[in-house]
Design an enzyme around this catalytic site. Structure first.
Site, PDB file in Angstrom:
ATOM      1  N   CYS A   1      13.576  11.497   6.261  1.00 50.62           N
ATOM      2  CA  CYS A   1      13.792  11.138   7.665  1.00 50.62           C
ATOM      3  C   CYS A   1      15.251  11.264   8.046  1.00 50.62           C
ATOM      4  O   CYS A   1      15.588  11.401   9.228  1.00 50.62           O
ATOM      5  CB  CYS A   1      13.276   9.727   7.940  1.00 50.62           C
ATOM      6  SG  CYS A   1      14.019   8.477   6.866  1.00 50.62           S
TER       7      CYS A   1
ATOM      8  N   GLU B   1      10.679   1.681  10.199  1.00 54.05           N
ATOM      9  CA  GLU B   1      11.619   2.766   9.933  1.00 54.05           C
ATOM     10  C   GLU B   1      10.839   4.044  10.186  1.00 54.05           C
ATOM     11  O   GLU B   1      10.014   4.456   9.376  1.00 54.05           O
ATOM     12  CB  GLU B   1      12.148   2.683   8.492  1.00 54.05           C
ATOM     13  CG  GLU B   1      13.418   3.482   8.276  1.00 54.05           C
ATOM     14  CD  GLU B   1      13.144   4.890   7.810  1.00 54.05           C
ATOM     15  OE1 GLU B   1      13.217   5.809   8.659  1.00 54.05           O
ATOM     16  OE2 GLU B   1      12.855   5.089   6.631  1.00 54.05           O
TER      17      GLU B   1
ATOM     18  N   GLU C   1      10.612  16.621  14.461  1.00 55.94           N
ATOM     19  CA  GLU C   1      11.130  16.452  13.098  1.00 55.94           C
ATOM     20  C   GLU C   1      10.561  17.556  12.214  1.00 55.94           C
ATOM     21  O   GLU C   1       9.354  17.787  12.195  1.00 55.94           O
ATOM     22  CB  GLU C   1      10.731  15.076  12.569  1.00 55.94           C
ATOM     23  CG  GLU C   1      11.404  14.707  11.273  1.00 55.94           C
ATOM     24  CD  GLU C   1      11.175  13.255  10.897  1.00 55.94           C
ATOM     25  OE1 GLU C   1      12.035  12.677  10.212  1.00 55.94           O
ATOM     26  OE2 GLU C   1      10.132  12.690  11.302  1.00 55.94           O
TER      27      GLU C   1
ATOM     28  N   LYS D   1       0.864  -1.184   0.000  1.00 56.44           N
ATOM     29  CA  LYS D   1       0.000   0.000   0.000  1.00 56.44           C
ATOM     30  C   LYS D   1       0.901   1.234   0.000  1.00 56.44           C
ATOM     31  O   LYS D   1       1.513   1.574   1.005  1.00 56.44           O
ATOM     32  CB  LYS D   1      -0.922   0.047   1.220  1.00 56.44           C
ATOM     33  CG  LYS D   1      -1.943   1.199   1.134  1.00 56.44           C
ATOM     34  CD  LYS D   1      -2.425   1.671   2.467  1.00 56.44           C
ATOM     35  CE  LYS D   1      -1.436   2.531   3.201  1.00 56.44           C
ATOM     36  NZ  LYS D   1      -1.115   3.826   2.481  1.00 56.44           N
ATOM     37  N   PRO D   2       0.985   1.924  -1.129  1.00 60.11           N
ATOM     38  CA  PRO D   2       1.784   3.152  -1.169  1.00 60.11           C
ATOM     39  C   PRO D   2       1.030   4.312  -0.525  1.00 60.11           C
ATOM     40  O   PRO D   2      -0.185   4.244  -0.305  1.00 60.11           O
ATOM     41  CB  PRO D   2       1.968   3.392  -2.667  1.00 60.11           C
ATOM     42  CG  PRO D   2       0.738   2.805  -3.292  1.00 60.11           C
ATOM     43  CD  PRO D   2       0.391   1.604  -2.439  1.00 60.11           C
TER      44      PRO D   2
ATOM     45  N   ARG E   1      18.421  17.817   0.505  1.00 59.51           N
ATOM     46  CA  ARG E   1      18.026  16.726  -0.383  1.00 59.51           C
ATOM     47  C   ARG E   1      16.525  16.497  -0.234  1.00 59.51           C
ATOM     48  O   ARG E   1      16.004  16.408   0.873  1.00 59.51           O
ATOM     49  CB  ARG E   1      18.828  15.478  -0.004  1.00 59.51           C
ATOM     50  CG  ARG E   1      18.523  14.232  -0.792  1.00 59.51           C
ATOM     51  CD  ARG E   1      19.632  13.212  -0.523  1.00 59.51           C
ATOM     52  NE  ARG E   1      19.262  11.854  -0.882  1.00 59.51           N
ATOM     53  CZ  ARG E   1      18.884  10.921  -0.003  1.00 59.51           C
ATOM     54  NH1 ARG E   1      18.806  11.230   1.284  1.00 59.51           N
ATOM     55  NH2 ARG E   1      18.583   9.714  -0.389  1.00 59.51           N
TER      56      ARG E   1
END
Length: 461
Positions: free
Chosen positions: A281, A247, A365, A171-172, A275
């Protein structure tokens, strides 16, 4: 352009209609793709489960050759795939082309690893029997990929799963489904048997994934995304004790020590920070600069980032969230700091100095082109600030003293360290973090083991 679901080797409409894919550069729809329903999910899991025994029994060399052909196809169609990534994700064509090259390497690496799955024969210490071990595929793998690297995050999971003999339901992310569908088409052309890979697209992921993890036929979950979502998935996976790889988020410190080559540090900072326009991440999240070189490094970084063009973030939500973090950072904005008037979801390269150590930019983040600078006194202070987070994916260190750098790298609470390098990702290296940045490793020799289980046989002769 494929826009349907890919189930059991066939393209088919979704049972829940369609949803639009948005171009982040213009905020306009590109095309609509199929929205999978729970019946489609059951069909895909059933196809993967039925295909698993045959694929697991397929020789390692045959599995390897499918992945090798897929690698060659990706390289041959690199410009086409890069253009699609550029359109649906918004990254520059140069970045998109680099991603395709990187993504294809996972197919080549795991084509080579497929024929190196090992086992062992030992004698028990007491001499009573032999210890025979062999590895076999976990089973049907549910792969959940993010939007920021739509090709590489897919191949980094698909490659080892197929090499190990697992079958896949992929599942993208809803923001970037088109690249995953193109990869499915490419793998089918490379000779992948029906049912081994199934790709379902949806903009309603919560119910979809909850249903998938309640199905006992799913034996592996690999997820790349936020820590918050990863925690929820781990709780759901616990009901069936599903094998999990995670991840998750990062909060990467970028240490610039007083003996560093500042020009090299700035060059590395641009790679580590900018980038994919900061949407990675592994992006440098906090620049921890020793006081004696802070002013010079900041001046050089501002000049370098000022020369970079603005680029879009993935959607409006990401744009608003980033702007809020800068507005409430408590620091002093030296460059950028406000969304542009361009169409789409553009935010300019931004540098913020005098950032408090408890600022939102230091704690959370960032996932965008914002570089917060925090001054530190010495090595001890730098390590203390760097490790003052629940995350531990990657860190960066710039110093002219290799021994000093290695000492600090050993003390950083991170799964990966870039020492005088702004880029750590490599298909041949183990990618992953510690603490709340994840479980397991992707890539490297370790990557395929995430999709294998070990059987021990006690015997004697």
């Amino acid at each position: 352009m494929k826009t349907d679901l890919f189930i059991n080797g066939q393209w088919m409409a979704g049972s829940q209609g369609t949803f639009p894919v948005i171009d982040p550069s213009t905020a306009e729809p590109i095309i609509s793709v199929a929205r999978a329903g729970l019946d489609d999910l059951d069909h895909a899991i059933g196809a993967a489960h039925a295909a698993w025994p045959s694929w697991a029994a397929t020789s390692p060399r045959q599995r390897s050759e499918v992945l090798r052909r897929a690698f060659e196809a990706m390289i041959a169609r690199r410009e086409e795939i890069a253009a699609l990534i550029h359109q649906e994700m918004g990254k520059s064509l140069a970045d998109a082309t680099a991603e395709v090259t990187y993504a294809a390497e996972f197919f080549r690496w795991f084509a080579e690893e497929a024929v190196r799955i090992d086992g062992e024969l030992r004698t028990a210490p007491g001499g009573t029997n032999r210890i025979l071990t062999f590895r076999k595929p976990v089973g049907v793998a549910l792969l959940l990929t993010p939007w920021n690297f739509p090709a590489a995050m897919a191949t980094r999971k698909i490659g080892p799963a197929l090499a190990a003999g697992c079958t896949v339901v992929l599942k993208p992310a809803e923001d970037t489904p088109l690249t995953a569908l193109l990869l499915a088409d490419l793998l089918a052309e490379a000779g992948l048997p029906e049912g081994v890979l199934n790709v379902l697209t949806t903009d309603q992921p919560a119910a979809f994934v909850e249903k998938a993890l309640s199905d006992s036929r799913i034996r592996k979950l690999s997820f790349t995304g936020s820590t918050r979502v990863g925690q929820l998935l781990l709780a759901q996976a616990a009901n069936h004790v599903v094998n999990c790889s995670m991840e998750l988020g990062g909060n990467a410190p970028f240490l610039v020590l007083d003996d560093a080559d500042l020009d090299a540090a700035v060059e590395g900072a641009l790679v580590a920070k900018m980038r994919n326009h900061g949407q990675a991440c592994t992006a440098a999240n906090r620049f921890l600069v020793q006081e004696s070189v802070a002013e010079e490094f900041t001046s050089k970084l501002v000049s370098a980032m000022a020369a970079l063009p603005s680029a879009p973030l993935v959607n409006e939500r990401a744009l608003v969230n980033l702007g809020s973090k800068v507005d409430f950072s408590g620091g002093r904005v030296l460059l950028g700091g406000k969304r542009t008037t361009s169409p789409g979801f553009h935010y300019p390269p931004t540098v913020v100095t005098d950032v408090p150590r408890d600022s939102v930019l230091a704690r959370e983040e960032i996932f965008g082109p914002v570089a917060p600078i925090i001054t530190v006194r010495d090595d001890e202070d730098a390590i203390a600030v760097a490790n003052a987070t629940d995350m531990g994916l990657v860190g960066y260190i710039y110093t002219a003293d290799l021994a000093r750098g290695l000492r600090l790298a050993e003390r950083l609470e991170a799964g990966m360290v870039g020492l005088n390098r702004g880029l750590v990702s490599d298909p041949a290296a183990p990618f992953g973090g510690v603490k709340q940045s994840g479980l397991g490793r992707e890539g490297g020799y370790e990557g395929i083991t995430e999709y294998l289980e070990t059987t021990y046989v006690a015997t004697s002769w």
